[in-house]
Design a protein around this motif. Structure first.
Motif, mmCIF file in Angstrom:
data_model
loop_
_atom_site.group_PDB
_atom_site.id
_atom_site.type_symbol
_atom_site.label_atom_id
_atom_site.label_comp_id
_atom_site.label_asym_id
_atom_site.label_seq_id
_atom_site.Cartn_x
_atom_site.Cartn_y
_atom_site.Cartn_z
ATOM 1 N N LEU A 1 -7.213 2.822 3.300
ATOM 2 C CA LEU A 1 -5.924 2.606 3.961
ATOM 3 C C LEU A 1 -6.010 1.466 4.958
ATOM 4 O O LEU A 1 -6.990 1.375 5.710
ATOM 5 N N VAL B 1 -0.523 8.911 9.429
ATOM 6 C CA VAL B 1 -0.494 8.266 8.114
ATOM 7 C C VAL B 1 0.959 8.204 7.659
ATOM 8 O O VAL B 1 1.617 9.236 7.510
ATOM 9 N N ASN C 1 0.095 4.167 1.453
ATOM 10 C CA ASN C 1 0.037 4.760 2.786
ATOM 11 C C ASN C 1 -0.591 3.769 3.751
ATOM 12 O O ASN C 1 -1.443 2.949 3.366
ATOM 13 N N TYR D 1 -10.823 7.356 5.553
ATOM 14 C CA TYR D 1 -10.031 6.353 4.839
ATOM 15 C C TYR D 1 -10.706 4.988 4.694
ATOM 16 O O TYR D 1 -10.072 4.038 4.261
ATOM 17 N N TYR E 1 0.835 -1.198 0.000
ATOM 18 C CA TYR E 1 0.000 0.000 0.000
ATOM 19 C C TYR E 1 0.875 1.256 0.000
ATOM 20 O O TYR E 1 1.959 1.271 0.600
#
Length: 384
Positions: free
Chosen positions: A152, A89, A66, A138, A64
């Protein structure tokens, strides 16, 4: 003279055991999880929760762009100074897991203590609010309005207080977050471990949980260190000093405690009109506050660390915090408060609330011989 960032020889690179690597890979590449994982790490004190969390963070960043990191350990936070509950983050891998690093959280609350035992209800409310913020920003993207966002993954790091009230707090936390994966780290002293199985759920819910149990690691077969052991109080002081080191340019040669103490002593503070801010003493009973005169409040603030918060109508009782400041002097006749902080002026001018808790200036900064007091100065820097 001791260094601000190190007081011992650099630790060797930590070796991650195969059991830990498999656990991290299972979370990062779990095909049964349609959305990015929400992994909560729990276990007794000194079991390796932070080390595993940092390793998992690096593995997730390979997949990923973030990763969210919800830090609930107010005593030993990963990316902030002590006393904070924060959501950060992260977008960069940290190769060396032994290096503590400060990051600016996306959102944080200043709890003002190194343990949740003074006010478990507020502590849990902070965590719930941060998790709700994460879900809104997110996680929940079914709304067709606005630009598309990527979901996320989230890592939740928890404290090592897992007995008595600490256990009850952890159970409430896990139930509130409802993670996709729970990693429980066990140590060799079984009496200090969490109960076997999904301790936070009823028996009939067991099949719905991705529970991963791993063992704490001290040494591998080659006697390589697998956990980084440090003095908790020393680490807290180092984080506070590293935070206020940010008041100065990185080009300045400030590497020792004495140099930092002298720099803070000569650094021009901001001058803040007392009328422009409110003062809130955390973890103090209302009856106690009613007995405190305004002059005594100012005495208690002098030479103290305070959280710098921004109030809002939506979160009247839960103001977001933007950083820390050292109150180095108060002139009641002029109605001014003098403060040192690395918070930029454009953000500082929005601060309307000072939060005083139990996070103190490191004693080593106050004991430097030949250094003038860093809390009385005639040089001031206006905020506007």
């Amino acid at each position: 003279m001791a260094s601000i960032s190190e007081t011992e020889d650099p630790s060797p690179t930590i070796h991650i055991p195969e059991e830990w690597s498999k656990a991290a890979d299972t979370i990062a590449y779990d095909s049964t999880t349609s959305s990015p994982p929400i992994a909560l790490i729990c276990g007794a004190k000194n079991s390796g929760k932070t080390t595993f969390s940092r390793h998992l963070l690096n593995i997730l960043l390979q997949r990923y762009t973030n990763v969210g990191y919800l830090d609930t350990d107010v005593g030993q936070p990963e990316f902030t100074t002590p006393g904070f509950v924060s959501l950060t983050v992260v977008d960069k891998i940290t190769p060396d897991l032994t290096i503590p690093c400060l990051k600016t959280p996306e959102r944080c609350f200043f709890f003002g203590d190194i343990s949740s035992k003074r006010d478990p209800a507020t502590y849990l409310q902070y965590i719930s609010t941060l998790y709700d913020y994460y879900r809104k920003e997110y996680r929940m993207f079914n709304n067709s309005e606005g630009p598309a966002k990527k979901e996320l993954p989230l890592i939740v790091n928890t404290p090592g207080w897992v007995k008595g009230v600490g256990y009850d707090i952890l159970v409430d936390m896990v139930r509130c977050i409802a993670p996709t994966h729970v990693v429980k780290i066990n140590i060799s002293f079984e009496r200090k471990n969490l109960p076997v199985g999904a301790f936070w759920l009823d028996d009939d819910c067991w099949g719905e949980v991705n529970l991963i149990e791993i063992n704490s690691a001290r040494q591998d077969s080659f006697n390589r260190s697998m956990l980084l052991q440090k003095d908790a109080r020393l680490l807290r002081d180092l984080r506070i000093m590293a935070y206020f080191r940010q008041c100065f340019s990185s080009s300045l040669n400030i590497t020792t405690i004495k140099e930092l103490s002298n720099s803070l002593a000569s650094h021009p503070p901001y001058q803040v009109p007392i009328s422009s801010v409110k003062i809130r003493h955390l973890h103090c009973q209302l009856t106690c506050l009613c007995q405190v005169l305004s002059t005594e409040i100012f005495y208690s603030l002098n030479a103290s660390i305070v959280g710098l918060a921004v109030g809002s109508e939506q979160l009247a009782d839960l103001p977001w915090c933007v950083g820390l400041g050292i109150v180095r002097g108060i002139d009641t006749s002029k109605g001014l408060l003098y403060m040192i902080t690395p918070v930029p002026p454009n953000i500082l001018e929005k601060v309307d609330l000072l939060l005083q808790g139990f996070i103190q200036i490191p004693t080593c900064l106050l004991q430097v011989q030949g250094c003038m007091s860093p809390y009385m100065s005639t040089n001031v820097l206006p905020t506007s």
